[in-house]
Design an enzyme around this catalytic site. Sequence first.
Site, PDB file in Angstrom:
ATOM      1  N   GLU A   1      -1.638  -9.288   3.192  1.00  0.00           N
ATOM      2  CA  GLU A   1      -1.466  -9.927   4.501  1.00  0.00           C
ATOM      3  C   GLU A   1      -2.810 -10.284   5.129  1.00  0.00           C
ATOM      4  O   GLU A   1      -2.907 -11.195   5.945  1.00  0.00           O
ATOM      5  CB  GLU A   1      -0.660  -9.015   5.443  1.00  0.00           C
ATOM      6  CG  GLU A   1      -1.369  -7.749   5.946  1.00  0.00           C
ATOM      7  CD  GLU A   1      -1.293  -6.559   4.979  1.00  0.00           C
ATOM      8  OE1 GLU A   1      -1.009  -6.786   3.790  1.00  0.00           O
ATOM      9  OE2 GLU A   1      -1.540  -5.417   5.420  1.00  0.00           O
TER      10      GLU A   1
ATOM     11  N   HIS B   1      -3.594  -5.044   0.426  1.00  0.00           N
ATOM     12  CA  HIS B   1      -3.065  -5.592   1.685  1.00  0.00           C
ATOM     13  C   HIS B   1      -3.185  -7.109   1.661  1.00  0.00           C
ATOM     14  O   HIS B   1      -4.083  -7.672   2.298  1.00  0.00           O
ATOM     15  CB  HIS B   1      -3.845  -5.017   2.879  1.00  0.00           C
ATOM     16  CG  HIS B   1      -3.545  -3.579   3.136  1.00  0.00           C
ATOM     17  ND1 HIS B   1      -2.493  -3.174   3.922  1.00  0.00           N
ATOM     18  CD2 HIS B   1      -4.131  -2.459   2.675  1.00  0.00           C
ATOM     19  CE1 HIS B   1      -2.454  -1.848   3.963  1.00  0.00           C
ATOM     20  NE2 HIS B   1      -3.436  -1.393   3.203  1.00  0.00           N
TER      21      HIS B   1
ATOM     22  N   CYS C   1       0.829  -1.209   0.000  1.00  0.00           N
ATOM     23  CA  CYS C   1       0.000   0.000   0.000  1.00  0.00           C
ATOM     24  C   CYS C   1       0.866   1.263   0.000  1.00  0.00           C
ATOM     25  O   CYS C   1       1.411   1.626  -1.034  1.00  0.00           O
ATOM     26  CB  CYS C   1      -0.998  -0.056   1.149  1.00  0.00           C
ATOM     27  SG  CYS C   1      -2.407   1.002   0.833  1.00  0.00           S
TER      28      CYS C   1
HETATM   29  N1  GLN Z   1      -1.906   6.731   2.933  1.00  0.00           N
HETATM   30  C1  GLN Z   1      -1.988   6.001   1.718  1.00  0.00           C
HETATM   31  C2  GLN Z   1      -3.332   6.192   1.030  1.00  0.00           C
HETATM   32  O1  GLN Z   1      -4.280   6.600   1.637  1.00  0.00           O
HETATM   33  C3  GLN Z   1      -1.733   4.520   1.950  1.00  0.00           C
HETATM   34  C4  GLN Z   1      -2.725   3.850   2.816  1.00  0.00           C
HETATM   35  C5  GLN Z   1      -2.265   2.511   3.348  1.00  0.00           C
HETATM   36  O2  GLN Z   1      -1.085   2.200   3.328  1.00  0.00           O
HETATM   37  N2  GLN Z   1      -3.189   1.714   3.839  1.00  0.00           N
HETATM   38  O3  GLN Z   1      -3.440   5.919  -0.149  1.00  0.00           O
END
Ligand code: GLN
Length: 541
Positions: free
Chosen positions: A516, A514, A388
């Site tokens: 995970e 994500h 992410c």
């Molecule tokens: N802050 C980043 C976004 O909003 C990544 C978010 C995250 O890593 N879950 O896109």
Amino acid sequence: MVKLVVVTGGVLSGLGKGVLSASIGKILSSSFKCAAVKCDGYLNVDPGTMNPVEHGEVFVLDDGTECDMDFGHYERFMGVTAKGSWNLTMGKVFKSILERERRGDYLGKTVQFVPHVTEEIKKNILEVGKDAGADIVLVEIGGTVGDMENALYLEAVRELAQDLGRENVLFVHLSYVPIPYGVHEQKSKPTQLSVRELNKMGIWPSIIACRCSEHLTEKIKKKISLFCNVNDKNVFTAIDVPSVYLLPGELESQGMTKVLEEWACKKLCKVKSVGSKWNELAEKMVELKNNGHEKKLKIGICGKYTALGDSYASVVEALHHSSANLGVHVGIDFVDTEKIEEGVSVKETLEGFDGIIVPGGFGNRGWEGKIKVIEYARKNNLPFLGICLGLQAAVIEFARNECGLADANSTEMNPKVINKVITLMDEQRNVVDLGGTMRLGSYEAALEKGSIIASLYNSAKVFERHRHRYEVNPKYHSVLKEKGLSLSGLSPNGKLVEFIELKNHSYFVATQSHPELKSGLERPAPLFYGLVRAAKLKAGI
Ligand code: GLN
């Protein structure tokens, strides 16, 4: 008719109520269709706006719900796909009641904690069961018995036992048996007192599990049985285990499966055992931890929420899953990227590592440090997985150092930057509320044929869970590609970058999702598996 297993906790928090519930769920779900409800006492509608250092990781479900991290345990242990309705919070309960009150649904009535709040809780629990077609719903009451916060949930489950018939609701209480220093004796008083507290609320548990560093002696089981009104066969030790995945097997060996079978089946069926593959992998994990020191990998999780390990709970679990399946111990070190910004050398920090992960996150703190560790990994052939925000940092690093866009940045970190290589998704531009408004939940991605990612997933399309507002700006796709960054997984319309990778590198992979969150002991997340495999190769193990 649906049956309920209600798990409460006593004496103190942090005894592992989530893992106990998930372990009972694991045993039951081999023979029954199960769902799980977590009842949280706080007034936030969901934990999405809470700091992970305060509350632990925010877990995201396929349907986009941001929920309590216990759902990680439920999904990993029970093999279920949870839904948003499975997480009750007092915020959610009151929101619904107050909305109905304003609409006039209670016209003429005084809206009261009992029966209106309890009815709302009961309705939600029963609907989960109905909706999931579940034979058994596990209900975990957050917090500790005696807290003001969860008293309404306890009243609701007491009433449910009345509504559904006592034989259809199994109350399990998790308590604590200390062995005070110098006394060398297991003590039952905290358990007696917390069960008494529960009794005051009209609940008599049928199973008592006691967290203890040793197995409970027969003497103390008898004592608890006598003072707490339970059969001594139904007193279990929730013993400290070196891996949480060992708890289902541990409880089974103490006779838990038999007790659950007697309650759930009434001669209708047999409850199957936890399963040898699961137990083998769990044991492997511990064996590696105990004996694998010379053959241990060192993986760094590089981020800013390093103060609380639970902030990255699913990332840690996903590494353990790959570790057990690849037969290599993974030592995890947290690397605080803020320190790197303060001038600590990246080279010295990362020299001994066999691989690094830059996990998800929000905001400026530690951001430039993340970019520096990624640059080091890219240039030094160090296996790297970006998750992410980790993908966003990898793209910025590549844009700055390989595409000649020296000022490239994410508008999350610098809204005024000229090269907005990471920017808000169109759908996010007019969003005002911060709660529950990110791009959340399961989305499909199309994977490039022949890519590392497609081969790891062994598929041309995948579904992973998301939680973000920002994306790789489509204007920069072509320059990134020209300079050699493979955008090897895209949203089906080709607009959103979901996966990137570098060829000619030991392992340089990142995803906007994500992965995970969907990893399990018997089904490790492919991208983590790829990272650990590459790290293993690098370490020559
Ligand atoms: N802050 C980043 C976004 O909003 C990544 C978010 C995250 O890593 N879950 O896109």
